[in-house]
Design an enzyme around this catalytic site. Structure first.
Site, PDB file in Angstrom:
ATOM      1  N   SER A  15      44.175  57.189  22.505  1.00  0.00           N
ATOM      2  CA  SER A  15      43.429  56.725  21.322  1.00  0.00           C
ATOM      3  C   SER A  15      44.094  55.526  20.664  1.00  0.00           C
ATOM      4  CB  SER A  15      43.298  57.866  20.304  1.00  0.00           C
ATOM      5  OG  SER A  15      44.568  58.435  20.028  1.00  0.00           O
ATOM      6  N   SER A 143      61.410  57.103  28.627  1.00  0.00           N
ATOM      7  CA  SER A 143      61.858  56.098  27.656  1.00  0.00           C
ATOM      8  C   SER A 143      63.268  55.662  28.019  1.00  0.00           C
ATOM      9  CB  SER A 143      61.877  56.691  26.248  1.00  0.00           C
ATOM     10  OG  SER A 143      62.579  55.839  25.370  1.00  0.00           O
ATOM     11  N   TYR A 156      63.988  63.566  20.756  1.00  0.00           N
ATOM     12  CA  TYR A 156      63.146  62.659  21.567  1.00  0.00           C
ATOM     13  C   TYR A 156      63.854  62.282  22.877  1.00  0.00           C
ATOM     14  CZ  TYR A 156      60.274  58.455  22.500  1.00  0.00           C
ATOM     15  OH  TYR A 156      59.462  57.502  23.064  1.00  0.00           O
ATOM     16  N   LYS A 160      62.656  63.064  26.731  1.00  0.00           N
ATOM     17  CA  LYS A 160      62.404  62.009  27.714  1.00  0.00           C
ATOM     18  C   LYS A 160      63.327  62.152  28.937  1.00  0.00           C
ATOM     19  CE  LYS A 160      59.042  60.042  25.498  1.00  0.00           C
ATOM     20  NZ  LYS A 160      57.667  60.058  26.051  1.00  0.00           N
TER      21      LYS A 160
HETATM   22  P1  NAP Z   1      51.631  55.877  19.463  1.00  0.00           P
HETATM   23  O1  NAP Z   1      51.107  54.502  19.196  1.00  0.00           O
HETATM   24  O2  NAP Z   1      52.248  56.645  18.355  1.00  0.00           O
HETATM   25  O3  NAP Z   1      50.433  56.732  20.124  1.00  0.00           O
HETATM   26  C1  NAP Z   1      50.686  58.067  20.496  1.00  0.00           C
HETATM   27  C2  NAP Z   1      49.483  58.634  21.212  1.00  0.00           C
HETATM   28  O4  NAP Z   1      49.814  59.983  21.608  1.00  0.00           O
HETATM   29  C3  NAP Z   1      48.242  58.699  20.341  1.00  0.00           C
HETATM   30  O5  NAP Z   1      47.107  58.359  21.108  1.00  0.00           O
HETATM   31  C4  NAP Z   1      48.187  60.171  19.940  1.00  0.00           C
HETATM   32  O6  NAP Z   1      46.866  60.647  19.758  1.00  0.00           O
HETATM   33  C5  NAP Z   1      48.768  60.840  21.163  1.00  0.00           C
HETATM   34  N1  NAP Z   1      49.282  62.182  20.877  1.00  0.00           N
HETATM   35  C6  NAP Z   1      50.282  62.538  20.034  1.00  0.00           C
HETATM   36  N2  NAP Z   1      50.434  63.860  20.032  1.00  0.00           N
HETATM   37  C7  NAP Z   1      49.518  64.362  20.907  1.00  0.00           C
HETATM   38  C8  NAP Z   1      49.186  65.668  21.339  1.00  0.00           C
HETATM   39  N3  NAP Z   1      49.838  66.750  20.874  1.00  0.00           N
HETATM   40  N4  NAP Z   1      48.206  65.820  22.253  1.00  0.00           N
HETATM   41  C9  NAP Z   1      47.523  64.735  22.736  1.00  0.00           C
HETATM   42  N5  NAP Z   1      47.785  63.469  22.339  1.00  0.00           N
HETATM   43  C10 NAP Z   1      48.775  63.299  21.441  1.00  0.00           C
HETATM   44  O7  NAP Z   1      52.736  55.841  20.628  1.00  0.00           O
HETATM   45  P2  NAP Z   1      53.059  54.718  21.728  1.00  0.00           P
HETATM   46  O8  NAP Z   1      54.108  53.839  21.181  1.00  0.00           O
HETATM   47  O9  NAP Z   1      51.811  54.166  22.278  1.00  0.00           O
HETATM   48  O10 NAP Z   1      53.771  55.632  22.828  1.00  0.00           O
HETATM   49  C11 NAP Z   1      53.110  56.120  23.982  1.00  0.00           C
HETATM   50  C12 NAP Z   1      54.132  56.787  24.886  1.00  0.00           C
HETATM   51  O11 NAP Z   1      55.135  55.850  25.247  1.00  0.00           O
HETATM   52  C13 NAP Z   1      54.859  57.967  24.238  1.00  0.00           C
HETATM   53  O12 NAP Z   1      55.104  58.970  25.195  1.00  0.00           O
HETATM   54  C14 NAP Z   1      56.164  57.346  23.787  1.00  0.00           C
HETATM   55  O13 NAP Z   1      57.182  58.301  23.672  1.00  0.00           O
HETATM   56  C15 NAP Z   1      56.407  56.364  24.920  1.00  0.00           C
HETATM   57  N6  NAP Z   1      57.314  55.288  24.565  1.00  0.00           N
HETATM   58  C16 NAP Z   1      57.014  54.407  23.572  1.00  0.00           C
HETATM   59  C17 NAP Z   1      57.920  53.398  23.271  1.00  0.00           C
HETATM   60  C18 NAP Z   1      57.659  52.386  22.190  1.00  0.00           C
HETATM   61  O14 NAP Z   1      58.554  51.577  21.926  1.00  0.00           O
HETATM   62  N7  NAP Z   1      56.499  52.360  21.563  1.00  0.00           N
HETATM   63  C19 NAP Z   1      59.119  53.303  23.967  1.00  0.00           C
HETATM   64  C20 NAP Z   1      59.392  54.217  24.970  1.00  0.00           C
HETATM   65  C21 NAP Z   1      58.477  55.203  25.264  1.00  0.00           C
HETATM   66  P3  NAP Z   1      46.241  61.030  18.298  1.00  0.00           P
HETATM   67  O15 NAP Z   1      46.397  59.827  17.432  1.00  0.00           O
HETATM   68  O16 NAP Z   1      44.826  61.366  18.607  1.00  0.00           O
HETATM   69  O17 NAP Z   1      47.020  62.203  17.809  1.00  0.00           O
END
Ligand code: NAP
Length: 248
Positions: A15, A143, A156, A160
């Site tokens: 989303s 991550s 976290y 990961k």
């Molecule tokens: P984000 O913008 O916070 O988006 C998180 C997404 O996960 C949203 O679509 C949310 O949906 C969904 N979500 C959360 N809890 C959930 C649940 N219980 N069941 C189903 N969906 C759920 O995060 P992002 O930065 O895009 O990160 C995406 C992935 O990449 C994550 O696994 C994160 O740990 C990883 N990551 C991110 C970074 C970074 O720098 N951003 C770095 C390393 C790894 P709703 O809004 O509908 O709840």
């Protein structure tokens, strides 16, 4: 003709953020994309509409990935409706940061439940259909901190690091059925998850990035699209770092 024509892809947490861009990328290459979300229904519907407006195919499904029974129902419903699950991108994730000595048990548990157990649940139920097909591609979002650790992110980082172990075990178990399982370890990517970090933390992060820029969701989506492609057919159990050189 797109290179993923005829493929069905499930992207969890699509989303917003990285998941949204992965969903759009796979759809642009011809896949029918199942946009999973937990709370953000209107945002998931907006992603679906963007894909349809661009000539793609997409559906939305609510499912809290930390709920074992809900995941079973989710993948059953997808299989009944679409007949196949070719790609699973386990992207849903949350943070609840805090120093170890002050971290509440519930904040440790909820991050493990969504990030690590959620990934296990989705693999568990998607692999059923993939094994029947004798084909599947699974990509799990780890991550850089799952490899290197990070002060203030014990929960976290543990989730990961766990995903990396889970990826390698699943890769070994599922290889004989034509299913590859890999992980992506993003560094600092600009999304909602990182938007609230202070300038001081961002400056410190930047010092650790040899390529001297924060990553974009597109950088991660490009890696995911590669790992599900035929070009990556001989790659399994690997962690692909998309971090501007942070961890090497
Ligand atoms: P984000 O913008 O916070 O988006 C998180 C997404 O996960 C949203 O679509 C949310 O949906 C969904 N979500 C959360 N809890 C959930 C649940 N219980 N069941 C189903 N969906 C759920 O995060 P992002 O930065 O895009 O990160 C995406 C992935 O990449 C994550 O696994 C994160 O740990 C990883 N990551 C991110 C970074 C970074 O720098 N951003 C770095 C390393 C790894 P709703 O809004 O509908 O709840």
């Amino acid at each position: 003709m797109g290179k993923f024509d005829g493929k069905t892809a499930v992207v969890t947490g699509a989303s917003r953020g990285i998941g949204r861009v992965i969903a759009k990328k796979l759809a642009a290459c011809g896949a029918t994309v199942i946009i999973n979300y937990n709370g953000s229904e209107s945002k998931a519907a907006a992603v679906q509409q963007e894909i349809i407006d661009e000539g793609g195919r997409a559906d939305i499904f609510q499912c809290n990935v930390s709920d074992f029974a809900a995941c079973e129902a989710f993948f059953k419903a997808v299989t009944e409706k679409y007949g196949r699950i070719d790609f699973l991108i386990n992207n849903a994730g949350i943070t609840k940061d805090g120093l170890l000595m002050a971290m509440k048990e519930e904040d440790f548990d909820s991050v493990i439940d969504v990030n690590l157990k959620g990934t296990f649940h989705c693999i568990r139920f998607a692999a059923r259909q993939m094994m029947r097909q004798r084909y599947g591609r699974i990509v799990n979002m780890a991550s850089v901190v799952g490899v290197a650790g990070n002060a203030g992110q014990a929960n976290y980082s543990a989730s990961k690091a766990g995903i990396i172990g889970l990826t390698k075990s699943a890769a070994k178990e599922l290889a004989s059925r034509g299913i590859t399982v890999n992980a992506i370890a993003p560094g600092m990517i600009e999304t909602d998850m990182t938007a609230d970090l202070s300038d001081k933390v961002k400056d410190e992060m930047m010092k650790q990035i040899p390529l001297k820029r924060f990553g974009q969701a597109e950088d991660v989506a490009n890696a995911a699209a590669f790992l599900v492609s035929d070009e990556a057919a001989y790659i399994t159990g690997q962690v692909l770092h998309v971090d501007g050189g942070m961890a090497m």
